[in-house]
Write a protein that holds these residues in place. Sequence first.
Motif, PDB file in Angstrom:
ATOM      1  N   GLY A   1       0.781  -1.229   0.000  1.00  0.00           N
ATOM      2  CA  GLY A   1       0.000   0.000   0.000  1.00  0.00           C
ATOM      3  C   GLY A   1       0.810   1.275   0.000  1.00  0.00           C
ATOM      4  O   GLY A   1       0.252   2.378   0.105  1.00  0.00           O
ATOM      5  N   LYS A   2       2.137   1.176  -0.157  1.00  0.00           N
ATOM      6  CA  LYS A   2       2.995   2.358  -0.054  1.00  0.00           C
ATOM      7  C   LYS A   2       3.359   2.923  -1.426  1.00  0.00           C
ATOM      8  O   LYS A   2       3.411   2.197  -2.423  1.00  0.00           O
ATOM      9  N   ASP A   3       3.601   4.230  -1.444  1.00  0.00           N
ATOM     10  CA  ASP A   3       4.098   4.898  -2.646  1.00  0.00           C
ATOM     11  C   ASP A   3       5.623   4.913  -2.576  1.00  0.00           C
ATOM     12  O   ASP A   3       6.203   5.327  -1.568  1.00  0.00           O
TER      13      ASP A   3
ATOM     14  N   TYR B   1       6.498  10.348  -1.091  1.00  0.00           N
ATOM     15  CA  TYR B   1       6.652   8.896  -1.072  1.00  0.00           C
ATOM     16  C   TYR B   1       6.775   8.390   0.361  1.00  0.00           C
ATOM     17  O   TYR B   1       7.301   9.083   1.229  1.00  0.00           O
ATOM     18  N   ASN B   2       6.313   7.162   0.560  1.00  0.00           N
ATOM     19  CA  ASN B   2       6.539   6.494   1.842  1.00  0.00           C
ATOM     20  C   ASN B   2       7.930   5.886   1.909  1.00  0.00           C
ATOM     21  O   ASN B   2       8.521   5.766   2.987  1.00  0.00           O
ATOM     22  N   VAL B   3       8.441   5.477   0.736  1.00  0.00           N
ATOM     23  CA  VAL B   3       9.749   4.818   0.662  1.00  0.00           C
ATOM     24  C   VAL B   3      10.504   5.358  -0.549  1.00  0.00           C
ATOM     25  O   VAL B   3       9.945   5.477  -1.645  1.00  0.00           O
ATOM     26  N   ILE B   4      11.782   5.685  -0.340  1.00  0.00           N
ATOM     27  CA  ILE B   4      12.661   6.062  -1.449  1.00  0.00           C
ATOM     28  C   ILE B   4      13.861   5.112  -1.452  1.00  0.00           C
ATOM     29  O   ILE B   4      14.518   4.923  -0.419  1.00  0.00           O
TER      30      ILE B   4
ATOM     31  N   GLN C   1      12.825  16.015   1.414  1.00  0.00           N
ATOM     32  CA  GLN C   1      11.658  16.855   1.134  1.00  0.00           C
ATOM     33  C   GLN C   1      10.516  16.062   0.512  1.00  0.00           C
ATOM     34  O   GLN C   1       9.348  16.443   0.642  1.00  0.00           O
ATOM     35  N   ASN C   2      10.845  14.976  -0.144  1.00  0.00           N
ATOM     36  CA  ASN C   2       9.833  14.186  -0.843  1.00  0.00           C
ATOM     37  C   ASN C   2       9.378  12.954  -0.067  1.00  0.00           C
ATOM     38  O   ASN C   2       8.579  12.172  -0.571  1.00  0.00           O
ATOM     39  N   LEU C   3       9.877  12.797   1.156  1.00  0.00           N
ATOM     40  CA  LEU C   3       9.443  11.687   2.015  1.00  0.00           C
ATOM     41  C   LEU C   3       8.269  12.120   2.876  1.00  0.00           C
ATOM     42  O   LEU C   3       8.265  13.227   3.432  1.00  0.00           O
ATOM     43  N   ARG C   4       7.298  11.237   2.992  1.00  0.00           N
ATOM     44  CA  ARG C   4       6.203  11.473   3.919  1.00  0.00           C
ATOM     45  C   ARG C   4       6.680  11.231   5.351  1.00  0.00           C
ATOM     46  O   ARG C   4       7.706  10.590   5.587  1.00  0.00           O
ATOM     47  N   GLU C   5       5.905  11.732   6.315  1.00  0.00           N
ATOM     48  CA  GLU C   5       6.222  11.498   7.726  1.00  0.00           C
ATOM     49  C   GLU C   5       6.291  10.000   7.984  1.00  0.00           C
ATOM     50  O   GLU C   5       5.470   9.225   7.475  1.00  0.00           O
ATOM     51  N   ASN C   6       7.280   9.590   8.751  1.00  0.00           N
ATOM     52  CA  ASN C   6       7.539   8.177   9.064  1.00  0.00           C
ATOM     53  C   ASN C   6       8.003   7.392   7.832  1.00  0.00           C
ATOM     54  O   ASN C   6       7.961   6.162   7.835  1.00  0.00           O
ATOM     55  N   GLY C   7       8.463   8.101   6.814  1.00  0.00           N
ATOM     56  CA  GLY C   7       8.964   7.447   5.613  1.00  0.00           C
ATOM     57  C   GLY C   7      10.348   6.865   5.819  1.00  0.00           C
ATOM     58  O   GLY C   7      11.029   7.143   6.819  1.00  0.00           O
ATOM     59  N   ALA C   8      10.776   6.039   4.862  1.00  0.00           N
ATOM     60  CA  ALA C   8      12.083   5.384   4.949  1.00  0.00           C
ATOM     61  C   ALA C   8      12.886   5.647   3.688  1.00  0.00           C
ATOM     62  O   ALA C   8      12.347   5.621   2.570  1.00  0.00           O
TER      63      ALA C   8
ATOM     64  N   VAL D   1      22.164   1.292   3.504  1.00  0.00           N
ATOM     65  CA  VAL D   1      21.795   1.880   4.788  1.00  0.00           C
ATOM     66  C   VAL D   1      20.335   2.337   4.762  1.00  0.00           C
ATOM     67  O   VAL D   1      19.873   2.885   3.760  1.00  0.00           O
ATOM     68  N   LYS D   2      19.634   2.093   5.872  1.00  0.00           N
ATOM     69  CA  LYS D   2      18.255   2.555   6.035  1.00  0.00           C
ATOM     70  C   LYS D   2      18.215   3.744   6.974  1.00  0.00           C
ATOM     71  O   LYS D   2      18.771   3.707   8.075  1.00  0.00           O
ATOM     72  N   TYR D   3      17.562   4.815   6.516  1.00  0.00           N
ATOM     73  CA  TYR D   3      17.315   5.996   7.338  1.00  0.00           C
ATOM     74  C   TYR D   3      15.810   6.213   7.420  1.00  0.00           C
ATOM     75  O   TYR D   3      15.080   5.884   6.479  1.00  0.00           O
ATOM     76  N   VAL D   4      15.348   6.762   8.547  1.00  0.00           N
ATOM     77  CA  VAL D   4      13.921   7.016   8.714  1.00  0.00           C
ATOM     78  C   VAL D   4      13.684   8.482   8.974  1.00  0.00           C
ATOM     79  O   VAL D   4      14.539   9.174   9.544  1.00  0.00           O
TER      80      VAL D   4
END
Length: 278
Positions: free
Chosen positions: A144-146, A209-212, A230-237, A274-277
């Motif tokens: 369900g994520k963009d 986006y929810n995920v980049i 700037q293009n990540l939604r809140e709580n995005g990764a 690497v994963k950043y949130v």
Amino acid sequence: MSNTIYIEYNFSVSPLQPGSDILIAELGEAGFESFVENEEGVLAYIQKEDWNENILETVEILDNSIFEVGFSIKEIEQENWNATWEKNFEAIQVADQCVVRAPFHEKPDVAFDIVIEPKMSFGTGHHETTYMMLQFVLENDFEGKDVLDMGSGTGVLAILAALKKAAHIDAIDIDNWCYLNAKENVERNNCSHISVFEGDSSLLGERKYNVILANINRNILLADIPVYAQNLRENGALFLSGFYEEDIPLISETCLKAGLKFEKNLQKNNWVAVKYVF
């Protein structure tokens, strides 16, 4: 594109590792766009129109006494690429869930079966960075994520995100051949909710986006991380790869300034993802 001429460099590298990884990274910085690793070293490709006789001047490993690197050069027609990669290409399995294969490979019994024709595009799963990014996609929830796949190459990360039930995916690459190839691979895998674009981060505008996912070289990442934030939604990764373990502090510092915090990294040889949130 049918008349495009590529210059092929056939590099022999000793010791093979980490020599091949270092060579590929430096060739990427010099402008080479595609690589095939083999038991002797690396085949590297650059469009003839982008090539010059001094192209290797910035490739420092050639002057490093720790490594022995030799090479030969020839021209290759783009339509001959299939024969080149078919000779070298083996199916890649990530964990026990995902296989990236060519149409001529036998269909595997896995949850996620991705069929690609990489042609001149980077991102088959053979290189450590793509492999680790596939691992990250497998480990995380995409339903369900963009999603944005930046520097999409073959489109393999976007395709796996689609198979993991992402709502919509944008795949962007600055290289025309990657753009065309990703479109072919998206269609081949019946992923109608992936939109493929040719360009760079300037295309993003106000999209959220929810995920980049961004598997690109370090310098481009450092320049574009503020844009991604700037293009990540809140709580995005944000998932990043294309750099070495020693680059993590610099990447993390740039992410922190953009409001992103480190969560986890994977490592394969000296490469990291690497994963950043947010």
